[in-house]
Design an enzyme around this catalytic site. Structure first.
Site, short mmCIF file in Angstrom:
data_model
loop_
_atom_site.label_atom_id
_atom_site.label_comp_id
_atom_site.label_asym_id
_atom_site.label_seq_id
_atom_site.Cartn_x
_atom_site.Cartn_y
_atom_site.Cartn_z
N HIS A 168 -15.32 -40.35 -40.25
CA HIS A 168 -14.43 -39.23 -40.53
C HIS A 168 -14.59 -38.81 -41.99
CE1 HIS A 168 -11.34 -36.37 -40.36
NE2 HIS A 168 -10.32 -37.09 -39.90
N GLY A 169 -15.54 -37.92 -42.19
CA GLY A 169 -15.79 -37.42 -43.54
C GLY A 169 -15.21 -36.03 -43.72
N ALA A 170 -14.14 -35.73 -42.96
CA ALA A 170 -13.53 -34.39 -43.03
C ALA A 170 -12.08 -34.51 -43.46
CB ALA A 170 -13.64 -33.72 -41.66
N ASN A 171 -11.46 -33.35 -43.60
CA ASN A 171 -9.99 -33.22 -43.67
C ASN A 171 -9.30 -34.01 -44.77
OD1 ASN A 171 -10.63 -31.82 -41.40
ND2 ASN A 171 -9.62 -33.18 -39.96
N TYR A 173 -9.79 -37.14 -46.04
CA TYR A 173 -9.70 -38.61 -46.03
C TYR A 173 -10.77 -39.20 -46.97
CZ TYR A 173 -6.35 -37.59 -42.50
OH TYR A 173 -5.24 -37.08 -41.88
N ARG A 221 -18.75 -36.66 -39.53
CA ARG A 221 -18.01 -35.40 -39.48
C ARG A 221 -17.67 -34.98 -40.90
NH1 ARG A 221 -12.66 -32.95 -36.55
NH2 ARG A 221 -13.96 -31.62 -35.28
N GLY A 291 -11.61 -23.75 -32.40
CA GLY A 291 -11.21 -22.53 -31.69
C GLY A 291 -11.99 -22.26 -30.42
N ARG A 313 -7.83 -28.71 -29.14
CA ARG A 313 -6.56 -28.23 -28.58
C ARG A 313 -6.65 -27.76 -27.14
NH1 ARG A 313 -5.20 -24.51 -33.60
NH2 ARG A 313 -7.48 -24.47 -33.55
C1 LIG Z 1 -3.57 -33.26 -32.28
C2 LIG Z 1 -4.79 -33.17 -33.12
C3 LIG Z 1 -5.24 -34.28 -33.79
C4 LIG Z 1 -6.40 -34.23 -34.56
N1 LIG Z 1 -6.87 -35.37 -35.13
C5 LIG Z 1 -8.09 -35.38 -35.72
C6 LIG Z 1 -8.69 -36.59 -36.12
O1 LIG Z 1 -8.14 -37.69 -35.94
N2 LIG Z 1 -9.90 -36.54 -36.71
C7 LIG Z 1 -10.55 -35.34 -36.93
O2 LIG Z 1 -11.66 -35.35 -37.46
N3 LIG Z 1 -10.00 -34.17 -36.55
C8 LIG Z 1 -8.81 -34.16 -35.92
N4 LIG Z 1 -8.29 -32.99 -35.45
C9 LIG Z 1 -9.04 -31.74 -35.60
C10 LIG Z 1 -9.86 -31.43 -34.35
O3 LIG Z 1 -10.84 -32.42 -34.11
C11 LIG Z 1 -10.54 -30.06 -34.42
O4 LIG Z 1 -11.50 -30.03 -35.43
C12 LIG Z 1 -9.56 -28.91 -34.67
O5 LIG Z 1 -8.36 -29.07 -33.93
C13 LIG Z 1 -10.19 -27.57 -34.27
O6 LIG Z 1 -10.62 -27.58 -32.92
P1 LIG Z 1 -9.75 -26.87 -31.74
O7 LIG Z 1 -9.61 -25.42 -32.13
O8 LIG Z 1 -10.61 -27.05 -30.51
O9 LIG Z 1 -8.44 -27.53 -31.68
C14 LIG Z 1 -7.12 -33.01 -34.69
C15 LIG Z 1 -6.64 -31.88 -34.02
C16 LIG Z 1 -5.50 -31.95 -33.23
C17 LIG Z 1 -5.07 -30.74 -32.48
#
Ligand SMILES: Cc1cc2nc3c(=O)[nH]c(=O)nc-3n(C[C@H](O)[C@H](O)[C@H](O)COP(=O)(O)O)c2cc1C
Length: 379
Positions: A168-171, A173, A221, A291, A313
């Site tokens: 998990h190299g995103a968001n 962390y 990621r 998306g 989602r």
């Molecule tokens: C409930 C939820 C939990 C998520 N948890 C993580 C996670 O643990 N690790 C991660 O890399 N992204 C996480 N994400 C981000 C998703 O992997 C994804 O990149 C983001 O929701 C966009 O995709 P979508 O439009 O299909 O939802 C999470 C998203 C949602 C909705």
């Protein structure tokens, strides 16, 4: 164009049944000690049964001190292996490539759960955020231990029967915290130049590669750039890092985004995913996410060079997404009704998590107020 329902084969020979993946989703529904729960197994098994070629789990902890979420699944100790074996077997049964996402919270680790103050590559202040507690800086020996923790967690994933891990190299962390010039102010070998800021991620990949066979898939990621905010992340720098990680032995890169159609902040007008694809070595497969709700969205990403397309989602509130998209059907749109979710193995804990923390509008921003508010709960 290649159909998204055709198999894909990684360079190491590992085959994925189709090009659709479940994106990693934190669910906060494992046991309080980190052991995977029945609810989590049922949830992930349902997604595998839905027919995705690859299922990536929630962000899982690599050690006690890495915990970033309440009730987070952990790969930090051998005692978790029995549950993890059950989970891996359930996913395999439905022919999904089972990938565990590994995460270290860094400054976003939760002190009440780790038993220690939050640590990051360096201490940094966020003056705009009232009440922000600056993290402590890791000592060098601690960084080396965290590298080993990742490798041990990956080895456990392998032992449990998973096909691979995704880092998990995103968001925002820990990997992001090392890469970002905003959160990594170190003056030693782990900070400063891009080479130094990338050292942590590279060492983690190399350490994992030393412990697992070549047929064990390792992905990374990444958040390539902020969504219009200053996160200390630069698109071109991160493309270089991704290419270094490919040299170090990753099997795929995962471009984290909320929208596959999003434009780059740095290169106004250009599609972000396309820009990454153009810069990353063609030999490295890339996963696109964000998306995706329709066959057209999948094709949009694949036309820009995505080898796999991940869905988060839309996967929650829709059963059998691969077959439905294959038939060109329209998916049920958010918000999802509670009764529909219950039928889809979305348990009460997961509903609570979704309700309390979603939408998280700034998933990959470590500097801004909204993010600080969600720092202990964000995805
Ligand atoms: C409930 C939820 C939990 C998520 N948890 C993580 C996670 O643990 N690790 C991660 O890399 N992204 C996480 N994400 C981000 C998703 O992997 C994804 O990149 C983001 O929701 C966009 O995709 P979508 O439009 O299909 O939802 C999470 C998203 C949602 C909705």
């Amino acid at each position: 164009m290649t159909s998204f329902l055709t198999p894909f084969t990684f360079a190491n020979g590992v085959r994925v049944e189709n090009r659709l993946a479940v994106a990693p989703m934190t669910t906060s529904q494992s046991h309080a000690d980190g052991a995977v729960s029945e609810a989590e197994i049922a949830w992930l098994e349902r997604l595998a049964r839905d027919g995705y070629g690859m299922v990536i789990t929630c962000a899982a902890a690599v050690s006690k001190s890495s915990i970033a979420f309440e009730r987070q699944m952990s790969l930090g100790e051998d005692r978790f292996l029995p549950g993890l074996r059950t989970l891996a077997a359930a996913l395999k049964l439905h022919r999904a490539l089972a990938i565990v996402q590994l995460c270290h919270g860094g400054s976003r680790a939760i002190p009440a759960l780790t038993g220690r103050p939050a640590h990051a590559p360096s201490r940094y202040e966020l003056p705009a955020v009232p009440g922000f507690v600056p993290p402590l800086a890791f000592a060098e020996a601690e960084i080396e231990q965290i590298v080993r923790d990742h490798a041990d967690a990956a080895a456990r994933a392998h032992e449990a029967g998973f096909a691979g891990v995704e880092l998990h190299g995103a968001n925002g962390y820990l990997h992001t915290q090392f890469l970002s010039t905003m959160t990594n102010l170190r003056a030693d070998a782990w900070g400063g130049s891009l080479e130094n800021r990338a050292r942590f991620s590279r060492e983690v990949v190399r350490a994992i590669r030393r412990l697992v066979p070549a047929t064990f898939v390792v992905g990374f990621r990444m958040t390539f750039e902020g969504m219009g905010f200053d996160t200390g992340l630069d698109l071109d720098e991160n493309v270089r890092v991704m290419n270094w990680l490919a040299e170090d032995g990753i099997d795929y890169g995962h471009v984290s985004s909320m929208d596959v159609r999003a434009k780059s902040a740095k290169y106004a007008g250009e599609n972000l995913f396309q820009r990454v694809r153009d810069g990353v070595e063609r030999a490295l497969p890339l996963v696109a996410a964000g998306g995706v709700r329709s066959a057209e969205d999948v094709r949009f990403a694949m036309a820009r060079g995505a080898d796999l397309v991940a869905i988060a989602r839309a996967a929650i509130g829709n059963a059998d997404v691969p077959a439905k998209l294959g038939r060109g059907e329209t998916l049920r749109a958010m918000p999802y009704a509670l009764d529909d979710l219950r039928e889809l193995q979305v348990g009460d804990e997961l509903v609570r998590y979704l309700r309390d923390t979603w939408p998280i509008s700034t998933l990959n921003v470590v500097a801004k107020e909204a993010d600080a508010a969600s720092a202990t709960q964000g995805a």
